[in-house]
Design a protein around this motif. Structure first.
Motif, PDB file in Angstrom:
ATOM      1  N   VAL A  54       0.788  -1.046  -0.013  1.00  0.00           N
ATOM      2  CA  VAL A  54      -0.113  -0.128  -0.169  1.00  0.00           C
ATOM      3  C   VAL A  54       0.876   1.249   0.026  1.00  0.00           C
ATOM      4  CG1 VAL A  54      -1.952   1.261   1.131  1.00  0.00           C
ATOM      5  CG2 VAL A  54      -1.702  -1.346   1.349  1.00  0.00           C
ATOM      6  N   ASN A  55       0.499   2.151  -1.029  1.00  0.00           N
ATOM      7  CA  ASN A  55       1.337   3.184  -0.988  1.00  0.00           C
ATOM      8  C   ASN A  55       0.617   4.465  -0.412  1.00  0.00           C
ATOM      9  OD1 ASN A  55       3.563   2.149  -2.598  1.00  0.00           O
ATOM     10  ND2 ASN A  55       2.111   2.133  -4.465  1.00  0.00           N
ATOM     11  N   TYR A  56       0.720   4.676   0.717  1.00  0.00           N
ATOM     12  CA  TYR A  56      -0.037   5.802   1.595  1.00  0.00           C
ATOM     13  C   TYR A  56       0.349   7.177   1.172  1.00  0.00           C
ATOM     14  CZ  TYR A  56      -1.807   1.951   4.444  1.00  0.00           C
ATOM     15  OH  TYR A  56      -2.597   0.621   4.838  1.00  0.00           O
ATOM     16  N   ASP A  57      -0.695   8.104   0.784  1.00  0.00           N
ATOM     17  CA  ASP A  57      -0.121   9.358   0.748  1.00  0.00           C
ATOM     18  C   ASP A  57       0.052  10.163   1.821  1.00  0.00           C
ATOM     19  OD1 ASP A  57      -2.704   9.865   1.268  1.00  0.00           O
ATOM     20  OD2 ASP A  57      -3.104  11.345  -0.099  1.00  0.00           O
ATOM     21  N   ALA A  58       0.398  11.521   1.731  1.00  0.00           N
ATOM     22  CA  ALA A  58       0.664  12.318   3.008  1.00  0.00           C
ATOM     23  C   ALA A  58      -0.678  12.527   3.686  1.00  0.00           C
ATOM     24  CB  ALA A  58       0.981  13.757   2.434  1.00  0.00           C
ATOM     25  N   GLY A  59      -1.794  12.270   3.170  1.00  0.00           N
ATOM     26  CA  GLY A  59      -3.046  12.385   3.876  1.00  0.00           C
ATOM     27  C   GLY A  59      -3.296  11.427   4.978  1.00  0.00           C
ATOM     28  N   PHE A  60      -2.997   9.928   4.528  1.00  0.00           N
ATOM     29  CA  PHE A  60      -2.828   9.123   5.306  1.00  0.00           C
ATOM     30  C   PHE A  60      -1.819   8.984   6.458  1.00  0.00           C
ATOM     31  CE2 PHE A  60      -5.753   6.549   2.746  1.00  0.00           C
ATOM     32  CZ  PHE A  60      -6.485   5.921   3.431  1.00  0.00           C
ATOM     33  N   GLN A  61      -0.668   9.571   5.990  1.00  0.00           N
ATOM     34  CA  GLN A  61       0.514   9.580   7.086  1.00  0.00           C
ATOM     35  C   GLN A  61       0.312  10.726   8.053  1.00  0.00           C
ATOM     36  OE1 GLN A  61       4.287  10.094   4.596  1.00  0.00           O
ATOM     37  NE2 GLN A  61       3.489   8.801   3.085  1.00  0.00           N
ATOM     38  N   ALA A  62      -0.724  11.628   7.699  1.00  0.00           N
ATOM     39  CA  ALA A  62      -1.060  12.690   8.771  1.00  0.00           C
ATOM     40  C   ALA A  62      -2.245  12.050   9.799  1.00  0.00           C
ATOM     41  CB  ALA A  62      -1.299  13.880   8.178  1.00  0.00           C
ATOM     42  N   ASN A  63      -2.830  10.822   9.482  1.00  0.00           N
ATOM     43  CA  ASN A  63      -3.808  10.456  10.075  1.00  0.00           C
ATOM     44  C   ASN A  63      -3.581   9.050  10.279  1.00  0.00           C
ATOM     45  OD1 ASN A  63      -6.122   9.307  11.128  1.00  0.00           O
ATOM     46  ND2 ASN A  63      -7.503  10.851  10.027  1.00  0.00           N
ATOM     47  N   PRO A  64      -2.661   8.615  11.459  1.00  0.00           N
ATOM     48  CA  PRO A  64      -2.409   7.134  11.690  1.00  0.00           C
ATOM     49  C   PRO A  64      -3.303   6.337  12.079  1.00  0.00           C
ATOM     50  CG  PRO A  64      -1.573   8.761  13.434  1.00  0.00           C
ATOM     51  CD  PRO A  64      -2.048   9.544  12.416  1.00  0.00           C
ATOM     52  N   GLN A 112      -5.293  -0.600   6.990  1.00  0.00           N
ATOM     53  CA  GLN A 112      -4.205  -1.542   6.851  1.00  0.00           C
ATOM     54  C   GLN A 112      -4.727  -2.741   7.614  1.00  0.00           C
ATOM     55  OE1 GLN A 112      -1.223  -1.352   5.325  1.00  0.00           O
ATOM     56  NE2 GLN A 112      -1.089  -3.569   5.568  1.00  0.00           N
ATOM     57  N   ARG A 113      -5.675  -2.733   8.430  1.00  0.00           N
ATOM     58  CA  ARG A 113      -6.385  -3.803   8.865  1.00  0.00           C
ATOM     59  C   ARG A 113      -7.223  -4.336   7.973  1.00  0.00           C
ATOM     60  NH1 ARG A 113      -7.118  -0.457  13.422  1.00  0.00           N
ATOM     61  NH2 ARG A 113      -9.318  -0.104  12.867  1.00  0.00           N
ATOM     62  N   ALA A 114      -8.087  -3.714   6.939  1.00  0.00           N
ATOM     63  CA  ALA A 114      -8.721  -4.086   5.941  1.00  0.00           C
ATOM     64  C   ALA A 114      -7.889  -4.893   4.758  1.00  0.00           C
ATOM     65  CB  ALA A 114      -9.542  -2.915   5.333  1.00  0.00           C
ATOM     66  N   VAL A 115      -6.777  -4.277   4.580  1.00  0.00           N
ATOM     67  CA  VAL A 115      -5.975  -4.693   3.439  1.00  0.00           C
ATOM     68  C   VAL A 115      -5.387  -6.046   4.233  1.00  0.00           C
ATOM     69  CG1 VAL A 115      -3.572  -4.546   2.758  1.00  0.00           C
ATOM     70  CG2 VAL A 115      -4.997  -2.755   2.686  1.00  0.00           C
ATOM     71  N   ASP A 116      -5.202  -6.229   5.564  1.00  0.00           N
ATOM     72  CA  ASP A 116      -4.614  -7.637   6.133  1.00  0.00           C
ATOM     73  C   ASP A 116      -5.924  -8.679   6.042  1.00  0.00           C
ATOM     74  OD1 ASP A 116      -2.068  -6.234   6.667  1.00  0.00           O
ATOM     75  OD2 ASP A 116      -2.704  -5.895   8.803  1.00  0.00           O
TER      76      ASP A 116
END
Length: 434
Positions: A85-95, A102-106
């Protein structure tokens, strides 16, 4: 839906032998025949399907009690696929959002099998009011021939890679990363408004005014994996069509498995016709894959086909009348509910995925149990027939009532694997077994 007409065994003059090989309590996914794959440009009609805030749900024909029973979806165990998963800055700012995504991906990694890495581009940003987010295939590949020879069929990248890898026996990426591209198989975009979502791990604690982020992501990744059709209603001309690929139009694998209640395939209607429009807006649309039906206790799963076309919601969802809120198969219905957490795609969706070509966990009880091979039918000497009388099969149809009580197959088996051989044909033979 009206019951399908009874089908007989039809074949020219020949004799028939049947050898039982193994017990199978539910059909398993079959690998597609080897085929030539190539990437195409296909304009998906709902490339980023949205999940709007829910309107009032229909009240007619709702189940009063959700069916119960074992579920096929796995939440623990070895992974069946690797995801990047390539998370953008928006995701990185909201852990919290990133962790829920990531739980859904897993969860999906435990439930779909692929030798090829599934690559996702994930973005968190401002979206129009009423849109929680969406995901769709980043691209498609065409199987020239293959399952539906000679017609060409477009498969979402992740599914195409999984099938091609299975055929090759090694990882195959039909659209690999390059110096200028991530090679994404799925693009996902979600709202960055934290007031809309609950990001918690406990589904029981979702506030009644918020949406469960993990459930929404699980739903949208389902679209990216292939729960998506190309058929749509053109808003300008009000005809049913599907978007063209390059250089010719390709329906999606999803489209190949849809039909109306009268048993006519959606794709049998002319492309660009009122008939195709009526097929997907008549509240009478069904999934015809055998695994999907087996997962719904023998009923063909009903799809969402409201009388007024709803771009992004119609067609590529299960019916919210047949699978209302609270039903264990309601994840892929078209509208999210505040306060609701659905973290299981449901047996019906997993069965539909098998119909499209994914390998998924077996439905409850679908264990492949070998038994000693035994001949249960031989028309030459009457084995398996009442009175053990030989039967010569001629032109037309013949019903054969096979006696299985001495075959070693348990009485509660739901399916068997057979070898069928035709011998001694007196003319060119076309053998069809139903």
């Amino acid at each position: 839906m009206p019951a399908a007409p009874h089908r007989h065994l039809a074949l020219p003059t020949a004799v028939l032998t049947v050898l039982g090989l193994a017990l199978l309590a539910a059909p398993s996914a079959e690998a597609a025949p080897a085929a030539t794959w190539h990437a195409v440009v296909v304009e998906s009609p709902i490339h980023i399907p949205t999940v709007p805030a829910s309107p009032a749900r229909p009240t007619a024909a709702l189940r009063t009690k959700a069916p119960t029973g074992p579920r096929a979806f796995l939440t623990t165990g070895p992974t069946r696929s690797t995801w990047q998963v390539n998370y953008d800055a928006g995701f990185q700012a909201n852990p919290l959002a990133e962790a829920a995504f990531q739980r859904a991906v897993d969860l999906w990694s435990l439930n779909v099998t692929s030798k090829a890495t599934i690559i996702v581009n994930a973005s968190l940003k401002m979206l129009p009011a009423g849109q929680l987010g969406g995901a769709g295939p980043a691209g498609f590949a065409v199987n020239d021939g293959g399952v539906y020879s000679p017609a060409s069929t477009a498969y979402p990248d992740a599914l195409a890679n999984a099938i091609a890898s299975r055929q090759a026996g090694k990882p195959v990426d039909l659209d690999p990363p390059t110096a200028t591209s991530t090679g994404a198989d799925i693009n996902a975009v979600f709202s960055n408004d934290p007031t809309e979502f609950s990001y918690g791990t406990d589904p029981a604690t979702v506030p009644p005014t918020q949406y469960d982020f993990e459930s929404v992501v699980l739903h949208e990744l389902g679209h990216g994996l292939g729960f998506i059709g190309a058929v749509k209603v053109d808003p300008a001309t009000q005809v049913g069509t599907y978007d063209p690929g390059s250089p010719t139009p390709y329906p999606f694998i999803y489209d190949r498995l849809t039909e109306t209640g009268d048993g006519a395939a959606v794709l049998d209607r002319p492309r660009g016709s009122a008939a195709m429009r009526d097929a997907v807006t008549g509240n009478n649309l069904y999934w015809i894959g055998v695994h999907g039906a087996a997962a719904d206790r023998g009923r063909e799963p009903r799809l969402y086909a409201p009388s007024g076309w709803q771009d992004g919601s119609s067609y590529s969802h299960l019916s919210d009348v047949s699978y209302p809120s609270g039903d264990p198969d309601s994840l892929m219905t078209p509208f999210a509910e505040p306060g609701e957490a659905v973290r299981d795609p449901g047996n019906v969706m997993l069965g539909m995925f098998q119909d499209m070509g994914w390998q998924t966990p077996g439905l409850p009880g679908s264990r492949y149990t070998p038994v000693q091979p035994v001949r249960i039918l031989d028309t030459r000497d009457g084995t398996g027939q009442a009175g053990h009388q030989p039967v010569r099969l001629g032109v037309g149809s013949t019903d054969l009532n096979v006696e299985t009580r001495l075959s070693g197959v348990p009485s509660d088996a739901t399916a068997v694997v057979l070898n069928v051989t035709s011998e001694g044909a007196s003319a060119t033979t076309d053998l069809r077994v139903y």
